[in-house]
Design an enzyme around this catalytic site. Sequence first.
Site, PDB file in Angstrom:
ATOM      1  N   ARG A 269      -4.835   7.457  -5.403  1.00  0.00           N
ATOM      2  CA  ARG A 269      -6.143   6.952  -4.977  1.00  0.00           C
ATOM      3  C   ARG A 269      -7.094   8.126  -4.784  1.00  0.00           C
ATOM      4  O   ARG A 269      -7.426   8.511  -3.670  1.00  0.00           O
ATOM      5  CB  ARG A 269      -5.980   6.132  -3.699  1.00  0.00           C
ATOM      6  CG  ARG A 269      -6.072   4.645  -3.920  1.00  0.00           C
ATOM      7  CD  ARG A 269      -4.839   4.008  -4.467  1.00  0.00           C
ATOM      8  NE  ARG A 269      -5.135   2.772  -5.189  1.00  0.00           N
ATOM      9  CZ  ARG A 269      -5.189   1.573  -4.637  1.00  0.00           C
ATOM     10  NH1 ARG A 269      -4.985   1.405  -3.362  1.00  0.00           N
ATOM     11  NH2 ARG A 269      -5.450   0.509  -5.374  1.00  0.00           N
TER      12      ARG A 269
ATOM     13  N   ASP B  54      -7.558   3.015 -12.430  1.00  0.00           N
ATOM     14  CA  ASP B  54      -6.780   2.343 -11.389  1.00  0.00           C
ATOM     15  C   ASP B  54      -6.638   0.844 -11.682  1.00  0.00           C
ATOM     16  O   ASP B  54      -7.487   0.039 -11.312  1.00  0.00           O
ATOM     17  CB  ASP B  54      -7.489   2.588 -10.047  1.00  0.00           C
ATOM     18  CG  ASP B  54      -6.681   2.094  -8.878  1.00  0.00           C
ATOM     19  OD1 ASP B  54      -5.746   1.291  -9.079  1.00  0.00           O
ATOM     20  OD2 ASP B  54      -6.980   2.507  -7.744  1.00  0.00           O
TER      21      ASP B  54
ATOM     22  N   SER C  91      -6.642  -1.735  -8.673  1.00  0.00           N
ATOM     23  CA  SER C  91      -7.953  -2.150  -8.166  1.00  0.00           C
ATOM     24  C   SER C  91      -8.548  -3.234  -9.058  1.00  0.00           C
ATOM     25  O   SER C  91      -9.104  -4.221  -8.569  1.00  0.00           O
ATOM     26  CB  SER C  91      -8.922  -0.970  -8.111  1.00  0.00           C
ATOM     27  OG  SER C  91      -8.525  -0.087  -7.103  1.00  0.00           O
TER      28      SER C  91
ATOM     29  N   GLN D 288     -10.290   6.758 -10.197  1.00  0.00           N
ATOM     30  CA  GLN D 288     -10.742   5.376 -10.003  1.00  0.00           C
ATOM     31  C   GLN D 288     -10.889   4.594 -11.312  1.00  0.00           C
ATOM     32  O   GLN D 288     -10.556   3.417 -11.369  1.00  0.00           O
ATOM     33  CB  GLN D 288     -12.074   5.363  -9.265  1.00  0.00           C
ATOM     34  CG  GLN D 288     -11.933   4.750  -7.898  1.00  0.00           C
ATOM     35  CD  GLN D 288     -13.104   5.064  -6.995  1.00  0.00           C
ATOM     36  OE1 GLN D 288     -13.967   5.873  -7.323  1.00  0.00           O
ATOM     37  NE2 GLN D 288     -13.146   4.415  -5.857  1.00  0.00           N
TER      38      GLN D 288
ATOM     39  N   TYR E 120      -3.583   3.627   1.809  1.00  0.00           N
ATOM     40  CA  TYR E 120      -2.696   2.483   1.980  1.00  0.00           C
ATOM     41  C   TYR E 120      -2.270   2.353   3.438  1.00  0.00           C
ATOM     42  O   TYR E 120      -2.252   3.326   4.183  1.00  0.00           O
ATOM     43  CB  TYR E 120      -1.430   2.665   1.128  1.00  0.00           C
ATOM     44  CG  TYR E 120      -1.647   2.477  -0.342  1.00  0.00           C
ATOM     45  CD1 TYR E 120      -1.950   1.230  -0.867  1.00  0.00           C
ATOM     46  CD2 TYR E 120      -1.519   3.541  -1.219  1.00  0.00           C
ATOM     47  CE1 TYR E 120      -2.123   1.051  -2.225  1.00  0.00           C
ATOM     48  CE2 TYR E 120      -1.690   3.371  -2.585  1.00  0.00           C
ATOM     49  CZ  TYR E 120      -1.986   2.125  -3.076  1.00  0.00           C
ATOM     50  OH  TYR E 120      -2.155   1.948  -4.418  1.00  0.00           O
TER      51      TYR E 120
HETATM   52  P1  NAD Z   1      -2.893  -3.021  -0.572  1.00  0.00           P
HETATM   53  O1  NAD Z   1      -2.940  -4.065  -1.626  1.00  0.00           O
HETATM   54  O2  NAD Z   1      -1.690  -2.148  -0.481  1.00  0.00           O
HETATM   55  O3  NAD Z   1      -3.061  -3.757   0.848  1.00  0.00           O
HETATM   56  C1  NAD Z   1      -4.075  -4.687   1.094  1.00  0.00           C
HETATM   57  C2  NAD Z   1      -4.623  -4.511   2.492  1.00  0.00           C
HETATM   58  O4  NAD Z   1      -3.665  -4.997   3.453  1.00  0.00           O
HETATM   59  C3  NAD Z   1      -4.919  -3.063   2.885  1.00  0.00           C
HETATM   60  O5  NAD Z   1      -6.283  -2.934   3.213  1.00  0.00           O
HETATM   61  C4  NAD Z   1      -4.017  -2.830   4.075  1.00  0.00           C
HETATM   62  O6  NAD Z   1      -4.587  -1.967   5.049  1.00  0.00           O
HETATM   63  C5  NAD Z   1      -3.833  -4.244   4.622  1.00  0.00           C
HETATM   64  N1  NAD Z   1      -2.694  -4.411   5.527  1.00  0.00           N
HETATM   65  C6  NAD Z   1      -1.440  -3.891   5.438  1.00  0.00           C
HETATM   66  N2  NAD Z   1      -0.693  -4.270   6.495  1.00  0.00           N
HETATM   67  C7  NAD Z   1      -1.487  -5.049   7.278  1.00  0.00           C
HETATM   68  C8  NAD Z   1      -1.287  -5.746   8.495  1.00  0.00           C
HETATM   69  N3  NAD Z   1      -0.125  -5.682   9.134  1.00  0.00           N
HETATM   70  N4  NAD Z   1      -2.313  -6.436   9.005  1.00  0.00           N
HETATM   71  C9  NAD Z   1      -3.522  -6.492   8.368  1.00  0.00           C
HETATM   72  N5  NAD Z   1      -3.771  -5.867   7.210  1.00  0.00           N
HETATM   73  C10 NAD Z   1      -2.763  -5.144   6.668  1.00  0.00           C
HETATM   74  O7  NAD Z   1      -4.155  -2.067  -0.596  1.00  0.00           O
HETATM   75  P2  NAD Z   1      -5.288  -1.858  -1.713  1.00  0.00           P
HETATM   76  O8  NAD Z   1      -6.211  -3.004  -1.678  1.00  0.00           O
HETATM   77  O9  NAD Z   1      -4.646  -1.536  -2.997  1.00  0.00           O
HETATM   78  O10 NAD Z   1      -6.081  -0.550  -1.234  1.00  0.00           O
HETATM   79  C11 NAD Z   1      -5.941   0.080  -0.012  1.00  0.00           C
HETATM   80  C12 NAD Z   1      -7.037   1.158   0.145  1.00  0.00           C
HETATM   81  O11 NAD Z   1      -7.089   2.065  -0.940  1.00  0.00           O
HETATM   82  C13 NAD Z   1      -8.427   0.618   0.307  1.00  0.00           C
HETATM   83  O12 NAD Z   1      -9.007   1.277   1.396  1.00  0.00           O
HETATM   84  C14 NAD Z   1      -9.154   1.029  -0.910  1.00  0.00           C
HETATM   85  O13 NAD Z   1     -10.537   1.256  -0.669  1.00  0.00           O
HETATM   86  C15 NAD Z   1      -8.455   2.308  -1.259  1.00  0.00           C
HETATM   87  N6  NAD Z   1      -8.581   2.559  -2.699  1.00  0.00           N
HETATM   88  C16 NAD Z   1      -8.979   3.800  -3.129  1.00  0.00           C
HETATM   89  C17 NAD Z   1      -9.109   4.035  -4.492  1.00  0.00           C
HETATM   90  C18 NAD Z   1      -9.533   5.383  -5.006  1.00  0.00           C
HETATM   91  O14 NAD Z   1     -10.012   6.181  -4.237  1.00  0.00           O
HETATM   92  N7  NAD Z   1      -9.338   5.661  -6.286  1.00  0.00           N
HETATM   93  C19 NAD Z   1      -8.808   3.033  -5.403  1.00  0.00           C
HETATM   94  C20 NAD Z   1      -8.404   1.792  -4.926  1.00  0.00           C
HETATM   95  C21 NAD Z   1      -8.285   1.573  -3.567  1.00  0.00           C
END
Ligand code: NAD
Length: 400
Positions: free
Chosen positions: A134, A142, A145, A139, A241
């Site tokens: 990430r 990815d 996403s 990005q 994450y």
């Molecule tokens: P994911 O699919 O692994 O998880 C989904 C969401 O569930 C996350 O926001 C996580 O915090 C939440 N979660 C986990 N346990 C939980 C709990 N017990 N209660 C409530 N919520 C809970 O995550 P994702 O959507 O793939 O992405 C996570 C992060 O990565 C985001 O902040 C996103 O902005 C970031 N991201 C960065 C990039 C990049 O910089 N290239 C790309 C994609 C995502």
Amino acid sequence: MMPPKPTVVGVPKETYPGETLVALTPAHVPMLTKIGLHVLVESGAGEAAGFEDEAFRAMGAQVASDRAELFGSAEILLQVRTLGANFDRGRDDLPLLRADHVLIGLTDPLGRPEAARELAHLGVTVFAMELMPRLARAQSMDVLSSLATIVGYKAVLLAAASLPKLFPMLTTAAGTIPPARVLVIGAGVAGLQAIATARRLGAAVSAYDVRPAVKDQIQSLGAKAVEVLAEVGEAEETGGYAKTLGEAIYRRQRELLTPIVTASDVVVTTAAVPGQRAPMLITADMVARMARGSVIVDVAADRGGNCELTRQNEAVVHQGVTVLGPTNLPSTVPMHASQMYGRNLANFLLYLCKDGFLRVDMADEITRETLVTRGGAVVHPRIGALLRATHHDVAEEGNA
Ligand code: NAD
């Protein structure tokens, strides 16, 4: 001197049951041919996503009439699901694989590390798109996403279609209809898209995530952020994450969420921790306290679900509340899902190629993080460790 033979990039038809995506669409072909790669697509590979063979040909690809020809001619294979993410049907391709093949696609390396080991035994090089770091510069490659964006959108549409109420507030001659109350649990990529979609449909939305950092993002989409428990502490790993928090914290989370779930018409759950079972945040008792007709869409269903009652690809009705556990929602939007996925893969391939040839540069972070197998071994330390921890025979991976 003869110029070197161009590298052939093959796009096989997906074989996972119900999979409608294709790993590359016609629009992406010129991105690859421009740097000297040849693109060979299995006949019919794009059909379910709305891309005919002719459309690929028109953009400069060749079409292989059968799978053996495709695997025989290609060195790089772009797939939606390689063996790890297509564990039964993916096996049919094993006799077609050679040690000089490079597979790029979803491989579920954390859930199915044994597939990586099998592919390593064949000498195949595998890049797992799930392991894309990430980083801002990663990005555009990815795929998680891209797919999560579609999941969040479609989950809300499923909820809206099942709910016996309207989403928007309406003031009509027949009276005023209040907006549906939607709770989104997990505000990562899918959750944020679910919030945005529910808001566009006019619902009153609140959202909850264990990572306090997302509060601003929730609010900027016009939703109310549910306060995070103080005792959760540091809930975020490097890379954005969430961490696994332990049963005691999950119990407190369920307590915190009970009154909000109970008051919601719709709950969309997306909470996940990579490589782990999804946290169980909604009990059967919480579901029973919701008003009849309410709907839960649990998109964590393929990772065990956030709701105790979730069953994959089924609609469970409990005390009048419908719990949907859809898996593979991107397959219901195959044209745009393939467009996004294919663009991510094409970007990744361009990133890996120098002068029209794929170069594996282990000094590069994106290469190192996504490369799972090479030269007959599982070279990714995390996957190697997982194989050892799960008592697989990984003597040959010991150097990973
Ligand atoms: P994911 O699919 O692994 O998880 C989904 C969401 O569930 C996350 O926001 C996580 O915090 C939440 N979660 C986990 N346990 C939980 C709990 N017990 N209660 C409530 N919520 C809970 O995550 P994702 O959507 O793939 O992405 C996570 C992060 O990565 C985001 O902040 C996103 O902005 C970031 N991201 C960065 C990039 C990049 O910089 N290239 C790309 C994609 C995502």
